[in-house]
Design a protein around this motif. Structure first.
Motif, short mmCIF file in Angstrom:
data_model
loop_
_atom_site.label_atom_id
_atom_site.label_comp_id
_atom_site.label_asym_id
_atom_site.label_seq_id
_atom_site.Cartn_x
_atom_site.Cartn_y
_atom_site.Cartn_z
N ASN A 1 0.75 -1.28 -0.02
CA ASN A 1 -0.13 -0.13 0.17
C ASN A 1 0.89 1.18 0.06
O ASN A 1 0.69 2.16 -0.69
N ARG A 2 2.00 1.11 0.72
CA ARG A 2 2.64 2.29 0.68
C ARG A 2 3.31 2.68 -0.58
O ARG A 2 3.53 3.73 -1.04
N ILE A 3 3.84 1.49 -1.21
CA ILE A 3 4.28 1.81 -2.83
C ILE A 3 3.40 2.34 -3.70
O ILE A 3 3.47 3.19 -4.58
N LYS A 4 1.93 1.90 -3.42
CA LYS A 4 1.02 2.62 -4.41
C LYS A 4 0.54 3.79 -3.92
O LYS A 4 0.57 4.55 -4.94
N ASN A 5 0.90 4.29 -2.69
CA ASN A 5 0.63 5.61 -2.39
C ASN A 5 1.98 6.53 -2.94
O ASN A 5 1.62 7.60 -3.52
N TRP A 6 3.19 5.94 -2.98
CA TRP A 6 4.11 6.29 -3.75
C TRP A 6 3.99 6.70 -5.16
O TRP A 6 4.34 7.87 -5.80
N LEU B 1 4.38 -3.19 -10.80
CA LEU B 1 4.42 -3.60 -9.35
C LEU B 1 3.85 -4.93 -8.97
O LEU B 1 4.39 -5.72 -8.31
N ARG B 2 2.99 -5.53 -10.09
CA ARG B 2 2.66 -6.93 -10.06
C ARG B 2 3.76 -7.92 -10.25
O ARG B 2 3.88 -8.88 -9.58
#
Length: 713
Positions: free
Chosen positions: A368-373, A398-399
């Motif tokens: 989730n933190r990478i998605k927010n980034w 990301l996947r």
């Protein structure tokens, strides 16, 4: 006689008065409308009323079972205290009408063993001392006074407490359910029941010592004593099988306790694992260990069951998981799109900051933190028409990136430990070398098929706990483990991690350890898990069987092994044990004659027990053809119906019957080995009143030194 009649008339009058008041109170409460609104005060009052209704319903048929006349120091005269399964308040008096058996003052009814020494109990206000003037046992059934026995009268001729009432209750025939023992709890049993909540208890008890009923009464006591800190739905009983759960199902309701979870370790583990796997048919394993010698299996302590149930194997899995957890996060940067990357050390720093979370949660939070980034970086792109395209590309990457951080399930991680062709880096070489090769190959194949053995469940539960953690709402407030000698240390370890305050009641009998291929051989294996902090009790008095049966069974177990202790029977004499030689062609006829004789004598529950399930099926068919109807009980049974039953000896463990017929107790079926001695001991100690052993040709060598009573049929 005159004293007895006077006491009986007194108690009859008292019963009439108390029964009338209970009826009156219950009628008033039942006629009051139930409150279902939102007002918190009214809700609390309704809870009080509902608890009172529940207690009165319990007390209505059998209001109390004991009377204790206690003179508290400084009070001047004794006060009669009536003790029952549920407390009932008096409407016209501050003193209770009936005292709950779990109340502090009621403890004297169980702990007092006679004499004129001062008695005492621990109340919330401190130690209360005084003198006992009368201890009286009272039997009431459906509001009818049946028996009055004074077990102590101060200044009487016999200062010791009599066993008359206990023997009266023990002499009763049983139905198909275990009963409560609240009216006959003995002093040593009372000490266990009232032990502190957060002291793990280990109870070694001989056959018939009341281990199971003591544990169930302990649950009822803990709910009463710690009602502000403990919830029934957070307590759990682990039983050996579903049929045993059915057998004990009436005890807690009789004590007014509901909501406690009751299950087997296998069923609980499969539910926790969301049925990701199937369990192999346990009857296959039982065949290997209990069917006659055709299987020819060599009995050792280092089979797969012992290895996978050991604390050493648990430590291996823990070490592998620690290494995996420390290196699970990818070591390369995440490139969202050309020219935009998240540094590897940043991701690793984020991962380290989440160390208080379990691995699955850490992975989720980092993702989730990478998605927010990504969202933040996309917003920095001025061309709005590119933002959607870049977001899509970053999500795809990301996947792909997360494939280097596999999302393990308990099964996939467990399977990876046994992968010989592609051994993961987190499995050290020495661990791979110390897992027996036969176990590696078989377990890997079973994992691929998602069909495992019961000894794989504890390791899978451990991995589940390491992956997902244990939330506070999922922790147990108290755990009861029955037949604990058949539990592995690994099973105890995973349950310990899920239990607050080490609140355990662990009970069993090493002399009945017929599943020692997977269980323990000494209680130290479990004591070590609690670092020596567990309380240990030995119950040596047997209340189930007659002296003749217990003495016979003691010789059986002593012929094959050295027991922790031999059962000491209460002084209740009965029929001699019958050891009958029957020609093979007369076997069915002899069994039918014996059953007919017992049923004529109003014997309610009879077990016909054989060594194997296959033999049970065969004999059941033969008896049916001869006109005798019986319940056939097998390893998959979930209910016990009582009456006349045919079952393998190993399934009788934990149950009790008025009469037991053990069939084919010969040299082919029972050799002079430790396991066979334990199995035959289990069969013998199921009988309350009558025990018959049948054999053809040569009797088992375990019977060689046993005095035999013979009856011609």
């Amino acid at each position: 006689m005159e004293k007895f009649q006077s006491a009986y008339r007194c108690e009859q009058q008292q019963l009439s008065q108390i029964a009338a008041e209970i009826e009156n109170q219950l009628a008033k409460l039942e006629n009051m409308p139930r409150y279902a609104g939102e007002d918190l005060t009214e809700q609390a009052l309704e809870d009080v009323r509902e608890r009172a209704r529940k207690s009165l319903r319990i007390a209505k048929e059998e209001p109390y079972f004991g009377r204790l006349d206690f003179e508290e120091d400084g009070q001047g005269k004794p006060k009669p205290l009536y003790i029952g399964k549920a407390g009932v308040a008096g409407e016209e008096s501050v003193d209770p009408l009936i005292i709950d058996w779990r109340a502090p003052v009621a403890s004297m009814f169980y702990s007092f063993t006679g004499g004129e020494e001062p008695a005492f109990y621990n109340s919330p206000e401190g130690l209360i001392e005084g003198d006992i003037h009368l201890k009286r046992n009272i039997a009431i059934r459906t509001q009818v006074l049946q028996r009055v026995v004074d077990t102590y009268v101060r200044g009487g001729d016999d200062p010791s407490v009599s066993d008359e009432f206990l023997l009266y209750r023990l002499g009763e025939n049983k139905d198909h359910r275990l009963r409560d023992i609240v009216s006959t709890i003995q002093s040593e049993q009372n000490d266990i029941i009232r032990s502190q909540k957060n002291t793990p208890l280990i109870i070694q008890g001989v056959a018939g010592s009341g281990k199971t009923t003591v544990a169930l009464h302990r649950l009822a006591y803990l709910i009463y004593e710690y009602r502000e800190h403990i919830l029934a739905e957070k307590m759990i009983i682990f039983a050996p099988n579903a049929m045993f759960l059915d057998y004990i199902s009436n005890v807690l309701p009789e004590l007014g306790v509901g909501g406690i979870q009751q299950t087997t370790f296998n069923d609980w583990a499969l539910d926790l694992l969301d049925h990701e796997i199937k369990l192999k048919d346990p009857s296959e394993k039982l065949f290997e260990w209990f069917e006659i010698r055709e299987a020819k299996r060599i009995v050792t302590d280092d089979g797969p069951e012992k290895f996978k149930g050991s604390s050493a194997f648990m430590r291996m899995i823990d070490e592998c998981f620690n290494k995996y957890e420390n290196s699970a996060v990818p070591t390369k940067a995440f490139v969202a799109w050309d020219g935009t990357a998240l540094a590897a050390d940043t991701i690793q720093r984020w991962y380290a900051e989440q160390e208080r979370y379990p691995l699955a949660k850490r992975r989720e939070r980092i993702t989730n933190r990478i998605k927010n980034w990504i969202d933040s970086e996309v917003k920095k792109v001025p061309e709005r028409h590119l933002q959607k395209e870049l977001k899509k590309k970053a999500s795809q990457r990301l996947r792909s990136y997360l494939k280097s951080w596999p999302k393990h399930t308990p099964l996939s991680f467990y399977q990876s430990l046994f992968n010989e062709k592609k051994r993961p880096e987190y499995v050290p070489q020495y661990i791979a070398e110390n897992i027996p090769k036969s176990i590696v190959k078989t377990t890997f194949q079973n994992c691929k098929k998602k069909e495992l053995e019961q000894e794989d469940l504890a390791p899978l539960v451990l991995i589940h706990q390491r992956l997902n953690g244990i939330e506070r709402k999922d922790k147990f407030h108290h755990v009861v483990i029955d037949e604990a000698q058949d539990f592995s240390p690994f099973q105890i370890e995973v349950l310990k991690a899920r239990t607050t305050g080490n609140s355990f009641t662990i009970l069993g009998d090493l002399s009945q350890g017929i599943h020692d291929y997977q269980g323990i051989r000494e209680w130290k294996e479990i004591q070590d898990i609690f670092a020596g902090a567990a309380g240990y009790f030995e119950l040596e008095k047997s209340y189930r069987s007659t002296m003749e049966i217990i003495h016979f069974a003691n010789k059986i177990i002593s012929a094959g092994t050295k027991p922790v202790s031999l059962a000491d029977p209460v002084f209740r004499s009965g029929e001699e044990v019958k050891t009958i030689e029957v020609p093979p062609d007369e076997r069915v006829h002899s069994i039918i004659q014996t059953v007919s004789k017992l049923q004529t004598d109003d014997v309610n529950s009879i077990a016909i027990a054989l060594r194997t399930e296959a033999e049970c099926f065969k004999l059941h068919s033969e008896l049916q053809e001869a006109g005798l109807t019986a319940h056939l009980i097998h390893s998959g049974q979930r209910e016990y119906g009582g009456g006349l039953s045919i079952m393998p000896v190993y399934l009788t463990k934990g149950l009790e019957f008025d009469a037991v017929l053990l069939i084919d107790v010969d040299a082919d079926h029972y050799e002079q080995t430790e396991r066979d001695a334990k199995l035959l001991y289990v069969g013998c100690t199921r009988a309350l009143h009558d025990l018959w052993l049948f054999y053809s040709s040569e009797p088992s060598p375990l019977l060689r030194d046993v005095n035999k009573g013979h009856e011609i049929i």
